[in-house]
Design a protein around this motif. Sequence first.
Motif, PDB file in Angstrom:
ATOM      1  N   ALA A 193      62.877 106.206  25.078  1.00  0.00           N
ATOM      2  CA  ALA A 193      63.862 106.541  26.110  1.00  0.00           C
ATOM      3  C   ALA A 193      65.143 105.743  25.899  1.00  0.00           C
ATOM      4  CB  ALA A 193      63.297 106.242  27.491  1.00  0.00           C
ATOM      5  N   LYS A 194      65.001 104.494  25.431  1.00  0.00           N
ATOM      6  CA  LYS A 194      66.176 103.635  25.318  1.00  0.00           C
ATOM      7  C   LYS A 194      65.889 102.466  24.378  1.00  0.00           C
ATOM      8  CE  LYS A 194      68.296 102.735  29.439  1.00  0.00           C
ATOM      9  NZ  LYS A 194      68.558 101.827  30.575  1.00  0.00           N
ATOM     10  N   ILE A 195      66.880 102.096  23.607  1.00  0.00           N
ATOM     11  CA  ILE A 195      66.820 100.852  22.827  1.00  0.00           C
ATOM     12  C   ILE A 195      67.759  99.871  23.524  1.00  0.00           C
ATOM     13  CG2 ILE A 195      67.618  99.808  20.670  1.00  0.00           C
ATOM     14  CD1 ILE A 195      66.497 102.221  19.202  1.00  0.00           C
ATOM     15  N   LEU A 244      70.164 102.669  11.997  1.00  0.00           N
ATOM     16  CA  LEU A 244      68.782 102.315  11.619  1.00  0.00           C
ATOM     17  C   LEU A 244      67.749 103.056  12.459  1.00  0.00           C
ATOM     18  CD1 LEU A 244      69.175  98.450  11.164  1.00  0.00           C
ATOM     19  CD2 LEU A 244      68.710 100.119   9.360  1.00  0.00           C
ATOM     20  N   PHE A 245      68.099 103.338  13.713  1.00  0.00           N
ATOM     21  CA  PHE A 245      67.152 103.986  14.636  1.00  0.00           C
ATOM     22  C   PHE A 245      67.868 105.169  15.284  1.00  0.00           C
ATOM     23  CE2 PHE A 245      66.564  99.343  14.676  1.00  0.00           C
ATOM     24  CZ  PHE A 245      65.303  99.258  14.098  1.00  0.00           C
ATOM     25  N   PRO A 246      67.896 106.304  14.605  1.00  0.00           N
ATOM     26  CA  PRO A 246      68.734 107.424  15.090  1.00  0.00           C
ATOM     27  C   PRO A 246      68.134 108.138  16.299  1.00  0.00           C
ATOM     28  CG  PRO A 246      67.675 107.978  13.000  1.00  0.00           C
ATOM     29  CD  PRO A 246      67.223 106.604  13.347  1.00  0.00           C
ATOM     30  N   VAL A 247      68.178 107.463  17.445  1.00  0.00           N
ATOM     31  CA  VAL A 247      67.623 108.059  18.673  1.00  0.00           C
ATOM     32  C   VAL A 247      68.714 108.734  19.514  1.00  0.00           C
ATOM     33  CG1 VAL A 247      65.717 106.396  18.819  1.00  0.00           C
ATOM     34  CG2 VAL A 247      67.872 105.886  19.972  1.00  0.00           C
ATOM     35  N   GLY A 248      69.964 108.624  19.082  1.00  0.00           N
ATOM     36  CA  GLY A 248      71.070 109.207  19.855  1.00  0.00           C
ATOM     37  C   GLY A 248      71.862 108.118  20.561  1.00  0.00           C
ATOM     38  N   LEU A 249      73.176 108.331  20.611  1.00  0.00           N
ATOM     39  CA  LEU A 249      74.082 107.303  21.138  1.00  0.00           C
ATOM     40  C   LEU A 249      73.780 106.939  22.591  1.00  0.00           C
ATOM     41  CD1 LEU A 249      77.488 108.644  19.761  1.00  0.00           C
ATOM     42  CD2 LEU A 249      75.916 107.003  18.734  1.00  0.00           C
ATOM     43  N   ASP A 250      73.353 107.933  23.365  1.00  0.00           N
ATOM     44  CA  ASP A 250      73.155 107.693  24.801  1.00  0.00           C
ATOM     45  C   ASP A 250      71.895 106.885  25.090  1.00  0.00           C
ATOM     46  OD1 ASP A 250      75.459 109.023  25.264  1.00  0.00           O
ATOM     47  OD2 ASP A 250      74.470 110.970  25.531  1.00  0.00           O
ATOM     48  N   ARG A 251      71.109 106.662  24.065  1.00  0.00           N
ATOM     49  CA  ARG A 251      69.877 105.884  24.291  1.00  0.00           C
ATOM     50  C   ARG A 251      69.999 104.455  23.743  1.00  0.00           C
ATOM     51  NH1 ARG A 251      64.777 109.447  22.794  1.00  0.00           N
ATOM     52  NH2 ARG A 251      66.124 110.608  21.379  1.00  0.00           N
TER      53      ARG A 251
END
Length: 384
Positions: free
Chosen positions: A166-168, A225-232
């Motif tokens: 959900a979030k980093i 490194l962790f392409p989860v999306g900018l908003d996360r």
Amino acid sequence: MTSLTILGATGSVGSQALDLVARNPGRWQVAALTANSDAQGLATAARASGARFAAIADPAAYADLKAALAGSGIEAAAGQEAVCEAAQRPGDIVLTAIVGAAGLAPTLAAVERGATLAIANKETLVCAGPVVTAAALASGATLLPVDSEHNAIFQVFDHAQPDRVAKIILTCSGGPFRTRSRAELAGVSVADACKHPVWSMGAKISIDSATLMNKGLELIEAHHLFPVGLDRLDVIIHPQSVVHSMVEYIDGSVLAQLGTPDMRIPIAYAMAWPERIATPAARLDLAAIGRLEFEAPDLVRFPCLALAWEAMRAGGSAPCILNAANEIAVAAFIAGQVAFLDIDAIVAATLARVASGPVGSLGEVIETDRRARAEARAQITARA
Ligand code: NDP
């Protein structure tokens, strides 16, 4: 034995890596070490670690390096090409601990031959993330983060289910000026800015920590490194630097990696991966620490973090422009040419004046970096 090359062996990260090598005889065979101009430091490290090749970027330091290595049997070389050659030579792991975008070409050289990289040199990912990650995909290179925050995320990230993240949340100590007002920051010295409350690091990253640009660069690094999306991606101030970062999952669970602030923990994790090895780092004593604090970052007092966030969202070559301007502004601050608060102003003005474009190739990155540095220098001249 695993063969190891250290780019930037004379620096803070490089020397801590060599400390781990010395403490673990038989684990790593040092293939090559590099430095910029510290010939004596490089020769001493090469002799002590039994390195086979020592490369110094500054050709003017070659004679000193050669003399300091006389009779050792260690091959010496100089120039940017020699640093790239060190990265290209066969070796299992390449620790990239050069400071700044100067690490770009040698990092790419290691990536293109499919090496395993322990990456400390965040500026390379910031200015050329898409180029480096595409090259890694093509060559099969493995990228392991050394930065304590990214190393923490790597340790608790569910690599099999990235869509469940959900979030980093990157933690940030807040640096030496966490509680100071803008007015109080106007006259701070280089020594003040380098007095980090928790970490002992090289000058450039210490000043980046004081402006919070370091956290901005780390946001962009995390994005690659962790392409989860900018908003996360998120940042939280945590002055004790015990929680090195966190990953929140969709079920509400938050996983974190904790430890004492000793870079040898993440360096050892990356260099020995996938094994864990013992380190001499002090053990975490939470009862003695007593209290862990968290607060939201203040983007008004620390505009560098906001600028980095904007550059990341803008994408393309905006992060490269941000990084180049910051490197020039920080160097000017260290040289006494500008004040601390000029750093964010120079970066903002450079971002506003240099046109951003795509980042498809190393050539495009180098050209953008060149234009941004020229503009940042013009900003400094205008201020002087
Ligand atoms: P230092 O300034 O202590 O060391 C930098 C190293 O890079 C030195 O070996 C230096 O050689 C070499 N170098 C500098 N310029 C050049 C150049 N133009 N060409 C080739 N080599 C060069 O930096 P740090 O160890 O603090 O940081 C290294 C990287 O790791 C940075 O990207 C930083 O952001 C990152 N990092 C550092 C942490 C830390 O705790 N220090 C923590 C997390 C990330 P010489 O000695 O000859 O100048």
